[in-house]
Design an enzyme around this catalytic site. Structure first.
Site, PDB file in Angstrom:
ATOM      1  N   ARG A  50      -3.795 -13.506   2.076  1.00  0.00           N
ATOM      2  CA  ARG A  50      -2.942 -12.383   1.655  1.00  0.00           C
ATOM      3  C   ARG A  50      -3.839 -11.210   1.269  1.00  0.00           C
ATOM      4  O   ARG A  50      -5.065 -11.319   1.241  1.00  0.00           O
ATOM      5  CB  ARG A  50      -1.947 -12.781   0.544  1.00  0.00           C
ATOM      6  CG  ARG A  50      -2.362 -13.802  -0.452  1.00  0.00           C
ATOM      7  CD  ARG A  50      -3.414 -13.396  -1.416  1.00  0.00           C
ATOM      8  NE  ARG A  50      -3.137 -12.118  -2.034  1.00  0.00           N
ATOM      9  CZ  ARG A  50      -4.056 -11.317  -2.521  1.00  0.00           C
ATOM     10  NH1 ARG A  50      -5.344 -11.650  -2.476  1.00  0.00           N
ATOM     11  NH2 ARG A  50      -3.738 -10.160  -3.069  1.00  0.00           N
ATOM     12  N   ALA A  52      -3.571  -6.812   2.007  1.00  0.00           N
ATOM     13  CA  ALA A  52      -3.359  -6.078   3.263  1.00  0.00           C
ATOM     14  C   ALA A  52      -4.560  -6.118   4.218  1.00  0.00           C
ATOM     15  O   ALA A  52      -4.403  -6.497   5.390  1.00  0.00           O
ATOM     16  CB  ALA A  52      -2.946  -4.642   2.936  1.00  0.00           C
ATOM     17  N   ARG A  93       4.962 -10.217   7.810  1.00  0.00           N
ATOM     18  CA  ARG A  93       4.854  -9.505   6.520  1.00  0.00           C
ATOM     19  C   ARG A  93       4.967  -8.007   6.826  1.00  0.00           C
ATOM     20  O   ARG A  93       3.982  -7.361   7.187  1.00  0.00           O
ATOM     21  CB  ARG A  93       3.536  -9.847   5.824  1.00  0.00           C
ATOM     22  CG  ARG A  93       3.450 -11.320   5.432  1.00  0.00           C
ATOM     23  CD  ARG A  93       2.644 -11.548   4.192  1.00  0.00           C
ATOM     24  NE  ARG A  93       3.250 -11.004   3.006  1.00  0.00           N
ATOM     25  CZ  ARG A  93       2.594 -10.817   1.853  1.00  0.00           C
ATOM     26  NH1 ARG A  93       1.329 -11.139   1.769  1.00  0.00           N
ATOM     27  NH2 ARG A  93       3.207 -10.308   0.796  1.00  0.00           N
ATOM     28  N   GLN A 197      -0.979 -13.273  -8.555  1.00  0.00           N
ATOM     29  CA  GLN A 197      -2.240 -12.921  -7.890  1.00  0.00           C
ATOM     30  C   GLN A 197      -3.281 -12.412  -8.895  1.00  0.00           C
ATOM     31  O   GLN A 197      -4.481 -12.601  -8.686  1.00  0.00           O
ATOM     32  CB  GLN A 197      -2.005 -11.832  -6.829  1.00  0.00           C
ATOM     33  CG  GLN A 197      -1.269 -12.308  -5.594  1.00  0.00           C
ATOM     34  CD  GLN A 197       0.216 -12.066  -5.681  1.00  0.00           C
ATOM     35  OE1 GLN A 197       0.795 -12.048  -6.761  1.00  0.00           O
ATOM     36  NE2 GLN A 197       0.862 -11.891  -4.558  1.00  0.00           N
ATOM     37  N   ASP A 238      -0.695  -1.337   0.184  1.00  0.00           N
ATOM     38  CA  ASP A 238      -0.294  -1.964   1.449  1.00  0.00           C
ATOM     39  C   ASP A 238       0.115  -0.972   2.514  1.00  0.00           C
ATOM     40  O   ASP A 238       0.064  -1.270   3.698  1.00  0.00           O
ATOM     41  CB  ASP A 238       0.851  -2.949   1.200  1.00  0.00           C
ATOM     42  CG  ASP A 238       0.329  -4.186   0.501  1.00  0.00           C
ATOM     43  OD1 ASP A 238       0.086  -4.102  -0.717  1.00  0.00           O
ATOM     44  OD2 ASP A 238       0.113  -5.200   1.186  1.00  0.00           O
TER      45      ASP A 238
END
Ligand code: MRU
Length: 343
Positions: A50, A52, A93, A197, A238
């Site tokens: 994960r 970007a 995603r 995260q 992102d």
């Protein structure tokens, strides 16, 4: 260990995409090598890989790996296979533009090939994208360390560190470069509900690098800001629209609103590939909605919300450009109103 300090990699000798399963961190470090489409797709979907830039690079590597396995020998067939995989990855995603960017770069490379050099060219392109990410993140770190030279402590949200890129990270790269220069910056890491995260990944990689790290719950940011404990906010992103509106992990816009109130600068650290020149404002950014079980079930022995309660789980939010002091990129530090001059 194949990755040797990187987050994703390409084992060209065995034609495997390699990644760290980040859902197991901080308790278990496991590298996985695969050439299986479903395993790769699920690794991205379920955030084993994960961040970007990391998902962009990993997608490029995966496309090369999948094409290398193909039995097709005509150009049209090879291209159709590549395009089919590419479309599936893009929908997996939707908010992180780097995934789309990397996919488009691979398709562009494929368009310049013939059947004979197709596989080799895509392998080369994936390696180029991987190596470029390392150089770009290092540059972001150098520009960022310069900006932070009078700064004692920063607050960050989510993980935009080395685990979100190939190496260094974006928002944490300045912290690593500053440390190399003998400047130790303390970091407050928002835990970042619902997938943690910040608590699991940011704290893991910063502690591993011996950086002074304090994990706070998301609702404690105002407390530490009011106490004067935070000199700057550093986050990744992102997707950035042409006017500077910025999509990043859910909760970022709240942090930026608080920072404005307390007069703390907000720096968004990003490679140029995160600018989306097709999107004018943040209203056009698609926000990934995820399963509500991540809120009530995921980290608890028993479900922690009543059976009948509904959940809403947007994975990202959009921070208004007016709340952003500057973008720290590989080309330098750019104010939101200067973006159009660069792209
Ligand atoms: O859902 P995730 O963990 O992929 O979200 C990651 C973030 O929001 C990061 O801040 C962003 O991708 C930038 S990473 C350099």
């Amino acid at each position: 260990m194949l990755l040797n300090g990187a987050t994703v990699g390409f084992d060209t000798a065995n034609n495997q995409a390699v990644f760290i399963d980040q859902t197991l961190l901080p308790n278990e470090y496991t590298e996985i090598s695969t050439d299986d489409f479903d395993e790769i797709y699920n690794a991205i979907k379920f955030l084993k890989v994960r961040g970007a830039p990391a998902i962009g690079v990993f997608t490029a590597i995966s496309l090369a790996v999948l094409v290398n396995k193909s039995k097709a020998n005509k150009y049209e067939e090879l291209f159709a296979e590549l395009k089919n995989y590419a479309d599936k990855f893009i929908s997996c995603r939707p908010t992180a533009v780097n995934l789309k960017w990397a996919t488009e770069e691979m398709l562009k490379a494929a368009k310049e090939c013939n059947a004979d050099n197709f596989k080799e060219a895509l392998t080369q392109k994936a390696i180029e994208i991987l190596e470029e990410d390392i150089v770009v993140c290092r540059k972001i770190g150098e520009y960022g360390a310069e900006i932070l030279k009078d700064c004692n402590s920063v607050l960050t949200h989510c993980n935009a560190g080395r685990l979100a890129t190939v190496k260094y990270g974006t928002a944490l790269s300045p912290i690593y470069v500053a440390k190399e220069n003998g400047h130790n910056i303390k970091v407050f890491a928002d835990e970042t509900r619902p997938l943690l995260q910040g608590a699991r990944l940011t704290a893991f990689e910063l502690c591993e690098a011996d950086i002074d790290t304090t994990v706070i719950c998301d609702n404690m940011a105002s407390f530490v800001m009011k106490k004067g404990l935070v000199d700057a906010v550093l986050v990744g992103c992102d997707r950035v629209a042409l006017n500077g509106d910025t999509a990043n992990k859910i909760g970022t816009s709240g942090v930026a609103i608080l920072a404005k109130y307390y007069n703390i600068p907000v720096f968004v650290c990003m490679p140029f590939s995160t600018f989306d020149k097709n999107i004018k404002t943040g209203d056009d950014i698609i926000i990934e909605m995820r399963n509500g079980d991540e809120i009530g079930n995921m980290w608890y022995e028993k479900k922690m919300i009543p059976q009948n309660a509904k959940t809403l789980n947007p994975a990202f939010d959009v921070t208004d450009h007016s709340l952003i002091t500057a973008f720290i990129t590989e080309k330098g530090v750019i104010k939101p109103n200067e973006i159009k001059k660069y792209i």
